[in-house]
Scaffold this motif. Structure first.
Motif, PDB file in Angstrom:
ATOM      1  N   LYS A 159     -12.839  27.368  29.091  1.00 47.43           N
ATOM      2  CA  LYS A 159     -12.678  28.799  29.377  1.00 47.43           C
ATOM      3  C   LYS A 159     -12.338  29.024  30.853  1.00 47.43           C
ATOM      4  CE  LYS A 159     -13.469  29.681  25.152  1.00 47.43           C
ATOM      5  NZ  LYS A 159     -13.429  30.809  24.242  1.00 47.43           N
ATOM      6  N   TRP A 189      -8.964  30.945  31.802  1.00 51.96           N
ATOM      7  CA  TRP A 189      -9.065  32.148  32.640  1.00 51.96           C
ATOM      8  C   TRP A 189      -8.229  31.990  33.903  1.00 51.96           C
ATOM      9  CZ3 TRP A 189     -11.302  32.821  37.591  1.00 51.96           C
ATOM     10  CH2 TRP A 189     -11.374  34.165  38.017  1.00 51.96           C
ATOM     11  N   ASP A 193     -10.588  36.189  25.329  1.00 52.43           N
ATOM     12  CA  ASP A 193     -11.455  36.937  26.245  1.00 52.43           C
ATOM     13  C   ASP A 193     -12.208  36.027  27.225  1.00 52.43           C
ATOM     14  OD1 ASP A 193     -13.372  35.802  24.691  1.00 52.43           O
ATOM     15  OD2 ASP A 193     -14.140  37.670  23.844  1.00 52.43           O
ATOM     16  N   HIS A 194     -11.938  34.727  27.138  1.00 57.47           N
ATOM     17  CA  HIS A 194     -12.497  33.763  28.095  1.00 57.47           C
ATOM     18  C   HIS A 194     -14.021  33.651  28.067  1.00 57.47           C
ATOM     19  CE1 HIS A 194      -8.431  33.808  29.438  1.00 57.47           C
ATOM     20  NE2 HIS A 194      -8.515  35.016  29.942  1.00 57.47           N
ATOM     21  N   LYS A 195     -14.664  34.171  27.033  1.00 56.57           N
ATOM     22  CA  LYS A 195     -16.117  34.027  26.934  1.00 56.57           C
ATOM     23  C   LYS A 195     -16.472  32.603  26.505  1.00 56.57           C
ATOM     24  CE  LYS A 195     -17.697  38.430  25.458  1.00 56.57           C
ATOM     25  NZ  LYS A 195     -17.609  39.117  24.183  1.00 56.57           N
TER      26      LYS A 195
END
Ligand code: KG4
Ligand code: ZN
Length: 340
Positions: A101, A105, A323-325
């Motif tokens: 992630k 990101w 969403d890069h979570k």
């Protein structure tokens, strides 16, 4: 670039192997690297989760760097990142997810969560002579034993699974009983090779009733009881155990194939490295006009190539998470995946 080539970075860190793979939409697998923690856990006779997580942290960035260098590309050339989100050890999975992630990101590229067993299931498709859908898959690893009806990528119906120990786990536990090191599967297979005949008739659990579920914990107990009585016959016990476990798998594979309209069997996961298993399943398939496919030896056990490959399919389908979570799913059913 004229038409877009996609380059997927795959990260595997669900257990005791840090694996990296890079899959190109135009050239296929262009790099893969692995660090096995076997030596770290050997003294303990099994995987120590905290030690596994700590070592993944040490290895993952150097392995990504060497994979990029092997592929002769830069990190900024990567167009998508895949990581194993589960099932597996939570702390170990967190390492892969955090790095995946972070990269997605920082580069502004999509990421995707890969199911470890889907990685295994698709691994034989990395080979040139590869199976076509639909097929029956036998997934045999240290944590899972499953027969799956596979209609396409992500379209999985579990036909049967182990009610107790996975077959790899039974190999490992029996090896431990016989005083072999960790991981026991390959060591037990090596010891079994010394015997040409089968001295003990171990049971074939759950083959006398209908259905496709498995149970392997009784075999290990059987091995223990035999070893207590006749400790001098280690290799005979190894051989008898191996034959019983593999014949049991073979009987259920045959039943699954005959209960379907398919003539293709795909076998993957650590235990698919076993040569006696391959001979036994090939022979059975020949009898019923079916054919079995396996990954190359090094992609039977955990690796990053299969995660890059499964991730590539999922990224192409666009049903992805951007969403890069950080996401981990230590328990995650194969049937919860969506078809693409
Ligand atoms: O797929 P894998 O690397 O990790 C998991 O996802 O669990 O599978 C590891 C398992 C271990 O139980 C190991 O003993 C077994 O695969 N294994 C074997 C052989 N090579 C690995 N079992 C029997 N014969 C082998 N040659
Ligand atoms: Zn695995």
């Amino acid at each position: 670039m004229g038409h877009k080539v996609s380059l997927t970075l795959g990260i595997e860190s669900s257990c005791d192997e840090t694996g990296i793979g890079i899959y190109s939409s135009s050239e296929g697998l262009i790099a893969h690297n692995l660090f096995s923690q076997v030596k770290i856990h050997a003294d303990y006779g099994g995987v120590v989760p905290e030690l596994a997580s700590r070592d993944h942290i040490q290895r993952v960035i150097p392995l990504i760097k060497s994979s990029l260098s092997d592929a002769k590309i830069n990190l900024s050339d990567i167009t998508g990142v895949a990581h194993t989100a589960g099932p597996g050890l939570a702390g170990a999975l967190l390492v892969g997810s955090a790095i995946a992630k972070s990269i997605s990101w920082s580069l502004g590229i999509p990421s995707v969560e890969v199911h470890h067993m889907e990685g295994h299931l698709l691994a034989p498709l990395l080979e040139e002579d590869c199976p076509e859908f639909p097929f029956i898959a036998l997934l045999v690893s240290g944590g899972h034993t499953m027969l799956v009806d596979v209609k396409g990528v992500g379209d999985y119906t579990i036909l049967g699974e182990s009610l107790d120990d996975a077959v790899g786990e039974a190999f490992d536990k029996t090896a431990k009983i016989l005083g072999l090191g960790y991981p026991g599967g390959p060591a037990l297979a090596e010891l079994a090779k010394q015997c040409k005949t089968i001295k003990y008739k171990f049971p074939r659990p759950m083959t006398d009733r209908p259905g496709l579920d498995f149970s392997f914990s009784g075999l290990k107990t059987y091995a223990r009881n035999t070893f207590i009585k006749e400790p001098q016959n280690r290799s005979d016990i190894a051989k008898s155990f191996e034959v019983a476990a593999i014949q049991t798998l073979m009987i259920k594979c045959r039943r699954a194939l005959e209960g379907s309209e398919y003539s293709t069997l795909v076998v993957s996961g650590g235990v698919s490295a076993n040569l006696y298993l391959r001979d036994t399943l090939d022979e059975m398939c020949k009898k019923i006009n079916a054919r079995a496919f396996y990954p190359r030896q090094e992609f039977c056990t955990d690796n990053g190539a299969m995660i890059a490959f499964a991730g590539h399919y999922r990224l192409m389908s666009k049903k992805i998470n951007s969403d890069h979570k950080i996401v981990i799913k230590p328990r995650w059913s194969l049937e919860d995946l969506s078809a693409i």
